[in-house]
Design a protein around this motif. Structure first.
Motif, mmCIF file in Angstrom:
data_model
loop_
_atom_site.group_PDB
_atom_site.id
_atom_site.type_symbol
_atom_site.label_atom_id
_atom_site.label_comp_id
_atom_site.label_asym_id
_atom_site.label_seq_id
_atom_site.Cartn_x
_atom_site.Cartn_y
_atom_site.Cartn_z
ATOM 1 N N GLN A 164 62.455 53.742 32.712
ATOM 2 C CA GLN A 164 62.230 55.105 33.370
ATOM 3 C C GLN A 164 61.044 55.343 33.971
ATOM 4 N N PRO A 165 60.888 56.039 35.109
ATOM 5 C CA PRO A 165 59.631 56.318 35.827
ATOM 6 C C PRO A 165 58.577 56.758 35.182
ATOM 7 N N GLN A 166 58.816 57.911 34.426
ATOM 8 C CA GLN A 166 57.852 58.438 33.483
ATOM 9 C C GLN A 166 57.177 57.340 32.514
ATOM 10 N N ALA A 167 57.853 56.521 31.991
ATOM 11 C CA ALA A 167 57.641 55.543 31.010
ATOM 12 C C ALA A 167 56.727 54.273 31.789
ATOM 13 N N LEU A 168 57.233 54.237 32.809
ATOM 14 C CA LEU A 168 56.309 53.039 33.750
ATOM 15 C C LEU A 168 55.133 53.791 34.060
ATOM 16 N N GLN A 169 55.024 55.080 34.346
ATOM 17 C CA GLN A 169 53.797 55.380 34.605
ATOM 18 C C GLN A 169 52.828 55.643 33.599
ATOM 19 N N VAL A 170 53.165 55.858 32.340
ATOM 20 C CA VAL A 170 52.217 55.816 31.419
ATOM 21 C C VAL A 170 51.891 54.297 30.948
ATOM 22 N N LEU A 171 52.705 53.244 31.108
ATOM 23 C CA LEU A 171 52.384 52.011 31.213
ATOM 24 C C LEU A 171 51.255 51.754 31.976
ATOM 25 N N LEU A 172 51.097 51.989 33.153
ATOM 26 C CA LEU A 172 50.297 51.333 34.042
ATOM 27 C C LEU A 172 49.166 52.531 34.354
ATOM 28 N N THR A 173 49.100 53.722 33.862
ATOM 29 C CA THR A 173 47.934 54.752 34.029
ATOM 30 C C THR A 173 46.683 54.258 33.342
ATOM 31 N N PRO A 174 45.744 53.974 34.027
ATOM 32 C CA PRO A 174 44.403 53.598 33.205
ATOM 33 C C PRO A 174 44.106 54.481 31.899
ATOM 34 N N THR A 175 43.553 53.832 30.843
ATOM 35 C CA THR A 175 43.332 54.514 29.581
ATOM 36 C C THR A 175 41.930 55.212 29.753
ATOM 37 N N PRO A 176 41.685 56.352 29.405
ATOM 38 C CA PRO A 176 40.539 57.271 29.228
ATOM 39 C C PRO A 176 39.573 56.392 28.154
ATOM 40 N N LEU A 177 38.130 56.447 28.554
ATOM 41 C CA LEU A 177 37.382 55.686 27.445
ATOM 42 C C LEU A 177 36.581 56.731 26.616
ATOM 43 N N ASP A 178 36.729 58.051 26.864
ATOM 44 C CA ASP A 178 36.030 58.838 26.107
ATOM 45 C C ASP A 178 36.866 59.361 24.893
ATOM 46 N N ARG A 179 36.533 59.847 23.836
ATOM 47 C CA ARG A 179 37.368 60.130 22.691
ATOM 48 C C ARG A 179 38.518 61.243 22.848
ATOM 49 N N ASP A 180 37.872 62.246 23.333
ATOM 50 C CA ASP A 180 38.682 63.423 23.732
ATOM 51 C C ASP A 180 39.993 62.945 24.720
ATOM 52 N N GLY A 181 39.308 62.190 25.730
ATOM 53 C CA GLY A 181 40.383 61.950 26.873
ATOM 54 C C GLY A 181 41.345 60.871 26.197
ATOM 55 N N TYR A 182 41.120 60.056 25.232
ATOM 56 C CA TYR A 182 41.874 58.778 24.910
ATOM 57 C C TYR A 182 42.806 59.687 23.981
ATOM 58 N N ILE A 183 42.252 60.510 23.181
ATOM 59 C CA ILE A 183 43.477 61.070 22.138
ATOM 60 C C ILE A 183 44.436 61.880 23.005
ATOM 61 N N ALA A 184 44.098 62.565 23.885
ATOM 62 C CA ALA A 184 44.869 63.423 24.674
ATOM 63 C C ALA A 184 45.826 62.575 25.345
ATOM 64 N N ARG A 185 45.361 61.570 26.080
ATOM 65 C CA ARG A 185 46.383 60.385 26.730
ATOM 66 C C ARG A 185 47.301 59.781 25.629
ATOM 67 N N GLN A 186 46.912 59.527 24.570
ATOM 68 C CA GLN A 186 47.573 58.757 23.446
ATOM 69 C C GLN A 186 48.659 59.988 23.216
ATOM 70 N N GLN A 187 48.562 61.164 22.921
ATOM 71 C CA GLN A 187 49.462 62.058 22.716
ATOM 72 C C GLN A 187 50.592 62.303 23.513
ATOM 73 N N GLN A 188 50.086 62.150 24.808
ATOM 74 C CA GLN A 188 51.111 62.203 25.994
ATOM 75 C C GLN A 188 52.101 61.081 26.077
ATOM 76 N N VAL A 189 51.251 59.721 25.934
ATOM 77 C CA VAL A 189 52.145 58.549 25.864
ATOM 78 C C VAL A 189 53.062 58.578 24.898
ATOM 79 N N MET A 190 52.850 59.099 23.624
ATOM 80 C CA MET A 190 53.722 58.614 22.519
ATOM 81 C C MET A 190 54.847 59.732 22.508
ATOM 82 N N LYS A 191 54.399 60.804 23.338
ATOM 83 C CA LYS A 191 55.625 61.874 23.465
ATOM 84 C C LYS A 191 56.529 61.444 24.514
ATOM 85 N N VAL A 192 56.116 60.712 25.508
ATOM 86 C CA VAL A 192 57.032 59.995 26.269
ATOM 87 C C VAL A 192 57.782 58.733 25.696
ATOM 88 N N LEU A 193 57.034 57.982 25.222
ATOM 89 C CA LEU A 193 58.016 56.900 24.695
ATOM 90 C C LEU A 193 58.765 56.925 23.492
#
Length: 304
Positions: A164-193
């Motif tokens: 699905q487009p939203q799942a493909l987007q989280v697959l291909l979006t670069p991962t933030p390297l800072d702690r807060d950015g990474y944690i927020a990103r992973q929360q978003q990724v897991m909610k989608v997946l």
């Protein structure tokens, strides 16, 4: 008592070092867990591993190459994933020479870990990319596989439904390297997946992401693993020669690897069975543990 995921054991395998740990009786039948793209072994939750070990298995989980605490192949460079993906989508096969390694190399890594642990044959359980690696192990090293469980994985055939487009987007979006950015990103990724509403899991996502962050991020390794998937192409035709007793487990709302992909694997492996988990996306929330563990353990018993 929770294990310290930053202090695993290490084994030499296929020219690299793999981080791993074990659960259960060392004398019990071995069961190797293989995780997916860019995902550390701790995604196989300790409580999940303990429950599976409690069913009579020596459960082993490990970090694939280029992730977590296993060897990082930094000298291999960073592949142009967008170019490789575009090439594959245009119907032009991506050759092994275009990428640092393929899923076949990762399968050989896993078998090398079995060698290091003195294990002749094991039950193999892989999730997502780990399921594809499990398929490769069973195809390349059939004598080493007691049974195979392929969870939310695909044969890689190009005519299967895409994410699905939203799942493909989280697959291909670069991962933030800072702690807060990474944690927020992973929360978003897991909610989608995960798909659907899983408030109990969402409450745990930040702590899980922090554990992964503390063990170390490696975006270049993620890119190389994704390139390995693209270059490995389709296994559909080869699956007809797979001899290991095979179980396919798939969620009916998987947004990243649609359930038709799991059905395709089950259809092309001789004698394969399929278990569909209602309401499961591309993740293993706790609500799925009981049916998934029952399916894995039951299948392993049948294959002894």
């Amino acid at each position: 008592m929770q294990r310290d995921p930053s202090s695993p054991s290490f084994a030499s395998s296929n020219g690299i070092e793999l981080a791993y740990d074990c659960f259960g009786d060392p004398a019990a039948p071995p069961l190797l867990l293989i995780m997916g793209l860019g995902t550390q072994m701790i995604a196989w939750d300790e409580a999940f591993c303990e429950r599976l070990a409690g069913r009579g298995y020596r459960v082993i989980r490990f970090d694939n190459r280029d992730i977590g605490l296993s060897t990082r192949l930094s000298a291999a460079g960073i592949p142009d994933v967008a170019k490789l993906l575009g090439q594959a989508l245009a119907g032009v096969p991506v050759s092994a020479s275009q990428v640092p390694y393929t899923l076949a190399h990762m399968a050989d890594d896993a078998v090398g870990l079995l060698d290091a642990l003195g294990i002749d044959r094991a039950h193999i359980v892989g999730a997502s990319m780990g399921g594809a690696i499990g398929q490769e192990i069973a195809l390349r090293h059939p004598a080493r596989v007691r049974t195979l469980v392929s969870i939310m994985a695909t044969s890689g055939a190009p005519d299967l439904p895409p994410p699905q487009p939203q799942a493909l987007q989280v697959l291909l979006t670069p991962t933030p390297l800072d702690r807060d950015g990474y944690i927020a990103r992973q929360q978003q990724v897991m909610k989608v997946l995960r798909a659907g509403s899983h408030p109990d899991e969402e409450a745990l996502d930040a702590a899980r992401a922090e554990r992964s962050f503390e063990r170390g991020l490696h975006p270049a390794g993620y890119a190389r693993q994704l390139a390995a998937i693209i270059a490995s192409g389709s296994r559909r035709e080869r699956l007809a020669s797979l001899k290991a007793p095979t179980l396919v487990i798939h969620g009916d709302v998987d947004p990243l690897v649609p359930i038709e992909c799991g059905k395709d694997v089950a259809r092309h492996v001789p004698g394969a069975r399929m278990v569909t988990i209602e309401g499961m996306g591309h993740a293993l929330p706790k609500v799925t543990w009981a049916p998934v563990i029952d399916a894995i353990a039951g299948h392993a018993v049948e294959g002894r």
